[in-house]
Design an enzyme around this catalytic site. Sequence first.
Site, PDB file in Angstrom:
ATOM      1  N   GLU A   1       0.840  -1.199   0.000  1.00 29.49           N
ATOM      2  CA  GLU A   1       0.000   0.000   0.000  1.00 29.49           C
ATOM      3  C   GLU A   1       0.879   1.254   0.000  1.00 29.49           C
ATOM      4  O   GLU A   1       2.027   1.209   0.444  1.00 29.49           O
ATOM      5  CB  GLU A   1      -0.834  -0.103   1.282  1.00 29.49           C
ATOM      6  CG  GLU A   1      -1.808   0.965   1.535  1.00 29.49           C
ATOM      7  CD  GLU A   1      -1.558   1.622   2.868  1.00 29.49           C
ATOM      8  OE1 GLU A   1      -1.692   2.838   2.911  1.00 29.49           O
ATOM      9  OE2 GLU A   1      -1.222   0.920   3.841  1.00 29.49           O
TER      10      GLU A   1
ATOM     11  N   LYS B   1      -5.275   0.137  14.580  1.00 30.56           N
ATOM     12  CA  LYS B   1      -4.744   0.977  15.652  1.00 30.56           C
ATOM     13  C   LYS B   1      -5.862   1.349  16.605  1.00 30.56           C
ATOM     14  O   LYS B   1      -6.991   1.562  16.163  1.00 30.56           O
ATOM     15  CB  LYS B   1      -4.225   2.262  15.024  1.00 30.56           C
ATOM     16  CG  LYS B   1      -2.788   2.529  15.353  1.00 30.56           C
ATOM     17  CD  LYS B   1      -2.291   3.767  14.691  1.00 30.56           C
ATOM     18  CE  LYS B   1      -0.988   3.432  14.027  1.00 30.56           C
ATOM     19  NZ  LYS B   1      -0.663   4.245  12.909  1.00 30.56           N
TER      20      LYS B   1
ATOM     21  N   LYS C   1      -4.546  11.476  -0.882  1.00 27.30           N
ATOM     22  CA  LYS C   1      -4.933  10.214  -0.238  1.00 27.30           C
ATOM     23  C   LYS C   1      -6.143   9.683  -0.998  1.00 27.30           C
ATOM     24  O   LYS C   1      -7.201  10.306  -1.011  1.00 27.30           O
ATOM     25  CB  LYS C   1      -5.269  10.460   1.232  1.00 27.30           C
ATOM     26  CG  LYS C   1      -5.726   9.206   1.951  1.00 27.30           C
ATOM     27  CD  LYS C   1      -6.112   9.522   3.389  1.00 27.30           C
ATOM     28  CE  LYS C   1      -6.943   8.402   3.978  1.00 27.30           C
ATOM     29  NZ  LYS C   1      -7.558   8.780   5.253  1.00 27.30           N
TER      30      LYS C   1
HETATM   31  N1  PSU Z   1      -3.968   3.049   9.894  1.00 30.06           N
HETATM   32  C1  PSU Z   1      -2.670   3.036  10.221  1.00 30.06           C
HETATM   33  N2  PSU Z   1      -1.757   3.518   9.332  1.00 30.06           N
HETATM   34  C2  PSU Z   1      -2.134   3.986   8.103  1.00 30.06           C
HETATM   35  C3  PSU Z   1      -3.519   3.971   7.771  1.00 30.06           C
HETATM   36  C4  PSU Z   1      -4.392   3.492   8.691  1.00 30.06           C
HETATM   37  O1  PSU Z   1      -2.328   2.628  11.315  1.00 30.06           O
HETATM   38  O2  PSU Z   1      -1.268   4.419   7.317  1.00 30.06           O
HETATM   39  C5  PSU Z   1      -3.943   4.446   6.414  1.00 30.06           C
HETATM   40  C6  PSU Z   1      -4.128   3.246   5.482  1.00 30.06           C
HETATM   41  O3  PSU Z   1      -3.764   3.628   4.172  1.00 30.06           O
HETATM   42  C7  PSU Z   1      -5.628   3.016   5.538  1.00 30.06           C
HETATM   43  C8  PSU Z   1      -6.141   4.433   5.650  1.00 30.06           C
HETATM   44  O4  PSU Z   1      -6.137   2.333   4.411  1.00 30.06           O
HETATM   45  O5  PSU Z   1      -5.216   5.083   6.493  1.00 30.06           O
HETATM   46  C9  PSU Z   1      -7.535   4.491   6.199  1.00 30.06           C
HETATM   47  O6  PSU Z   1      -8.015   5.790   6.122  1.00 30.06           O
HETATM   48  P1  PSU Z   1      -9.569   6.093   6.471  1.00 30.06           P
HETATM   49  O7  PSU Z   1      -9.693   5.853   7.950  1.00 30.06           O
HETATM   50  O8  PSU Z   1      -9.742   7.529   6.096  1.00 30.06           O
HETATM   51  O9  PSU Z   1     -10.382   5.178   5.651  1.00 30.06           O
END
Ligand code: PSU
Length: 309
Positions: free
Chosen positions: A28, A163, A90
Amino acid sequence: MTNLNRHLVLAEPVRAALEAGRAVLALESTILAHGMPWPKNLETARWAEQAARDAGATPATIAILDGQLRVGLADAQLEQLARLGPGAVKCSRRDIPFLLREGGNGATTVAATVIVAALAGIRVLATGGIGGVHRGAETSMDVSADLEELARTRVAVVCAGPKSILDLGLTLEYLETQGVPVIGYRTDELPAFYTRESGFGVDYRLDSAAEIATVLETKWALGLDGGVVVANPIPGIAALEYENMEHFIARALVDAREARVSGKALTPWLLQRVEELSGGESLVANVELMLNNARLGAEIAVALAGADG
Ligand code: PSU
Ligand code: MN
């Protein structure tokens, strides 16, 4: 040229590996552009690719560059994206066609990376942490598109767990509703990214890449769409102290509310705040768990490729 080929560019080593039925691991890129500071982000991306190669898989870091879906980046492209950092958009499911139209540069989230991996025929993705149901989602409705994509698309996602900026209980409930199993790799407890413990269990524990590959083969042979979460605990030596991290996260959540951050800005904002509060300690852990996930992801990709042969 088909419409898809016009948008999808496979790097030569990736194309060759897929054509020969050899293992390929998707990586990713939002973690690269938004999740880590320069130059640690580039270093980590290179190490993760090497970890995949060492385990027998061809790495394919996925991103959008100049309005094209790139599956596998040359080193100069990896560097371009790492230098762009938060300057790269993003990009989740919603954003893909717009970035292609604009000819823009985008770092793909887990959701978008899963989509592009599946288009290319890649079945395993490694990342750091997945998105999930945010704390307070009962009023904010903030549920990551990562979870929808896991329900929909046939790609296994290896991560160190969600997380705990997220509501882990609600995240597990959501995955259950969507039929996405959470597999603990050599653990009965859901890891929470920086920590090996969370207080929550996993749905199934499996102790080898081969067993995980067998489950994937069966799931997909039955026509059960969607992926699985493979939760791979951070190596013990790199793990951070649970109480400390919970404290930093609680503080970051209060700060985010005060700053009125929402939408796609929220996750990167929280991650950066936690990094600041932990005094960079979290970055070291982040690198270690990423490499650990690339290794396991590659092993699963190798086992899957073997099962086909
Ligand atoms: N959680 C982490 N590190 C990250 C992300 C999430 O601990 O880098 C990133 C990943 O790319 C994940 C994205 O797919 O954030 C999710 O964002 P959102 O909550 O806006 O969907
Ligand atoms: Mn969100």
